[in-house]
Write a protein that holds these residues in place. Structure first.
Motif, PDB file in Angstrom:
ATOM      1  N   UNK A 259      -1.572  13.153   0.666  1.00 33.69           N
ATOM      2  CA  UNK A 259      -1.945  13.272   2.076  1.00 33.69           C
ATOM      3  C   UNK A 259      -3.294  12.609   2.340  1.00 33.69           C
ATOM      4  N   UNK A 260      -4.227  12.745   1.394  1.00 34.97           N
ATOM      5  CA  UNK A 260      -5.540  12.122   1.562  1.00 34.97           C
ATOM      6  C   UNK A 260      -5.431  10.598   1.614  1.00 34.97           C
ATOM      7  N   UNK A 261      -4.400  10.062   0.969  1.00 39.59           N
ATOM      8  CA  UNK A 261      -4.171   8.615   0.964  1.00 39.59           C
ATOM      9  C   UNK A 261      -3.279   8.166   2.116  1.00 39.59           C
ATOM     10  N   UNK A 262      -2.954   9.082   3.010  1.00 37.08           N
ATOM     11  CA  UNK A 262      -2.184   8.724   4.194  1.00 37.08           C
ATOM     12  C   UNK A 262      -0.687   8.749   4.006  1.00 37.08           C
ATOM     13  N   UNK A 263      -0.206   9.446   2.984  1.00 36.93           N
ATOM     14  CA  UNK A 263       1.225   9.544   2.750  1.00 36.93           C
ATOM     15  C   UNK A 263       1.812  10.742   3.501  1.00 36.93           C
ATOM     16  N   UNK A 264       3.072  10.627   3.856  1.00 34.94           N
ATOM     17  CA  UNK A 264       3.818  11.732   4.465  1.00 34.94           C
ATOM     18  C   UNK A 264       4.509  12.482   3.326  1.00 34.94           C
ATOM     19  N   UNK A 265       4.234  13.768   3.182  1.00 37.75           N
ATOM     20  CA  UNK A 265       4.655  14.492   1.985  1.00 37.75           C
ATOM     21  C   UNK A 265       5.743  15.519   2.280  1.00 37.75           C
ATOM     22  N   UNK A 266       6.770  15.497   1.429  1.00 42.19           N
ATOM     23  CA  UNK A 266       7.849  16.483   1.453  1.00 42.19           C
ATOM     24  C   UNK A 266       8.002  17.025   0.036  1.00 42.19           C
ATOM     25  N   UNK A 267       8.366  18.282  -0.094  1.00 44.15           N
ATOM     26  CA  UNK A 267       8.519  18.870  -1.427  1.00 44.15           C
ATOM     27  C   UNK A 267       9.732  19.785  -1.481  1.00 44.15           C
TER      28      UNK A 267
ATOM     29  N   UNK B  84       0.832  -1.195   0.000  1.00 40.76           N
ATOM     30  CA  UNK B  84       0.000   0.000   0.000  1.00 40.76           C
ATOM     31  C   UNK B  84       0.872   1.252   0.000  1.00 40.76           C
ATOM     32  N   UNK B  85       0.341   2.311  -0.574  1.00 45.35           N
ATOM     33  CA  UNK B  85       1.112   3.561  -0.560  1.00 45.35           C
ATOM     34  C   UNK B  85       0.815   4.382   0.693  1.00 45.35           C
ATOM     35  N   UNK B  86      -0.252   4.054   1.396  1.00 42.82           N
ATOM     36  CA  UNK B  86      -0.538   4.723   2.660  1.00 42.82           C
ATOM     37  C   UNK B  86       0.608   4.482   3.636  1.00 42.82           C
ATOM     38  N   UNK B  87       1.048   5.543   4.297  1.00 43.97           N
ATOM     39  CA  UNK B  87       2.155   5.431   5.240  1.00 43.97           C
ATOM     40  C   UNK B  87       3.520   5.603   4.612  1.00 43.97           C
ATOM     41  N   UNK B  88       3.575   5.660   3.287  1.00 45.76           N
ATOM     42  CA  UNK B  88       4.853   5.837   2.597  1.00 45.76           C
ATOM     43  C   UNK B  88       5.177   7.323   2.483  1.00 45.76           C
ATOM     44  N   UNK B  89       6.439   7.615   2.203  1.00 48.33           N
ATOM     45  CA  UNK B  89       6.910   8.994   2.078  1.00 48.33           C
ATOM     46  C   UNK B  89       6.880   9.424   0.613  1.00 48.33           C
TER      47      UNK B  89
ATOM     48  N   UNK C 180      10.018   7.563  -0.629  1.00 51.77           N
ATOM     49  CA  UNK C 180       9.707   6.220  -1.123  1.00 51.77           C
ATOM     50  C   UNK C 180       9.112   6.312  -2.525  1.00 51.77           C
ATOM     51  N   UNK C 181       8.373   7.392  -2.758  1.00 51.57           N
ATOM     52  CA  UNK C 181       7.851   7.716  -4.090  1.00 51.57           C
ATOM     53  C   UNK C 181       8.261   9.142  -4.384  1.00 51.57           C
ATOM     54  N   UNK C 182       8.830   9.362  -5.554  1.00 48.34           N
ATOM     55  CA  UNK C 182       9.280  10.692  -5.930  1.00 48.34           C
ATOM     56  C   UNK C 182       8.540  11.094  -7.199  1.00 48.34           C
TER      57      UNK C 182
END
Length: 309
Positions: free
Chosen positions: A154-162, A131-136, A192-194
């Motif tokens: 963020x809606x899918x529970x990901x931690x977001x950095x930009x 799952x992508x939820x919880x991933x960065x 984890x995903x860019x």
């Protein structure tokens, strides 16, 4: 003499879009002419010879085309990217070049998120995915598309950095619940995903290189809905060969796509044809925006989205 807007598209707009463009032109007192599915640059040159304005999609507006258009005052690329326009030639002739930023942003953002899920689920083939939820989620360039990707992530529970070299105020990111990376290196090392959203410029071409890719976390996936030119393909292949956990998915097929597919199997995927803006909504939005910008330019001198200042 009535001024003419030429809509020149090898890949046509939808009928809803062309009808809307024609209506906007007519209401503004302009004639609208369509050139669709043309087969050669000579057809384009002949059609643009008496045009005062030009709307294109991915069609190339070269110096040769501009030379064939003595009346041309403005060209609008219906979409965000404008590397298909020869800005130097436009500027030399005093032609205003514009894009229509934001009109296809949601379509591209939705595709970027769907690409992450596609790779997380083994390209929808049998086997245990994740799952992508919880991933960065890292977002490289925080413009119209990047902001929407951040919101969906963020809606899918990901931690977001930009990271965006043109934004130095952390509050801009914080208001969206996004953490600002201090550098490109920090972004890649912690994603984890860019998701890539940088344009292809002299500074960015080939900038996504071996050093950045090899620094990414275990199991990381690079998602490219921007431009193929920003990827150092040799560096990408080297990093993926050394790191058997790295994945790359792109909406713009690399020059070495066949080689990458053969070497890396399901760790690599390129869409058969660029799909980022390929939604009915984006098609209509970009076309209508282009027509409105042309009318506003001639009627009020508005050049808000000019890209060749």
């Amino acid at each position: 003499m009535v001024m003419k807007i030429l809509v020149a598209t090898e890949k046509p707009f939808s009928k809803q879009a062309t009808d809307g463009i024609a209506a906007i032109a007519r209401e503004g007192g302009f004639e609208c002419v369509l050139l669709e599915k043309y087969a050669s640059v000579d057809e384009l040159k002949a059609a643009v010879a008496d045009a005062d304005a030009l709307i294109v999609r991915s069609d190339k507006v070269t110096a040769e085309v501009i030379d064939a258009a003595p009346r041309l005052k403005i060209v609008v690329r219906a979409g965000a990217g404008y590397d298909n326009l020869d800005l130097t030639a436009c500027t030399a002739r005093g032609i205003v070049a514009m894009n229509t930023p934001g009109q296809n942003s949601n379509a591209v953002a939705e595709l970027a998120i769907s690409m992450m899920i596609f790779m997380a689920r083994n390209q929808f083939t049998p086997g245990t995915g994740h799952e992508i939820s919880g991933k960065r989620l890292g977002i490289h360039a925080y413009g119209n598309v990047g902001r929407i990707v951040a919101r969906y992530g963020r809606a899918l529970g990901m931690e977001v950095m930009a990271y965006d070299p043109f934004i130095s105020d952390a509050a801009v990111f914080a208001q969206d619940g996004v953490r600002m990376a201090s550098s490109v290196a920090e972004l890649y090392e912690n994603s984890d995903y860019l998701s890539l959203h940088i344009p292809a410029t002299a500074e960015t071409k080939g900038s996504i290189n071996y050093d950045l890719l090899i620094s990414m976390p275990k199991g990381a996936t690079l998602v490219n809905t921007a431009r193929k030119e920003v990827i150092d393909e040799a560096g990408l292949a080297k990093a993926m060969a050394e790191r058997t956990d790295l994945q790359y998915i792109t909406d713009i097929a690399p020059d070495t796509a066949a080689e990458l597919a053969e070497k890396f199997g399901k760790r690599f995927f390129a869409t058969p044809k660029k799909m980022g803006a390929e939604t009915a909504e984006a098609n209509v939005n970009a076309g209508l925006a282009a027509a409105r910008q042309i009318v506003a330019f001639f009627k009020e001198g508005i050049t808000r989205f000019q890209v060749n200042r």
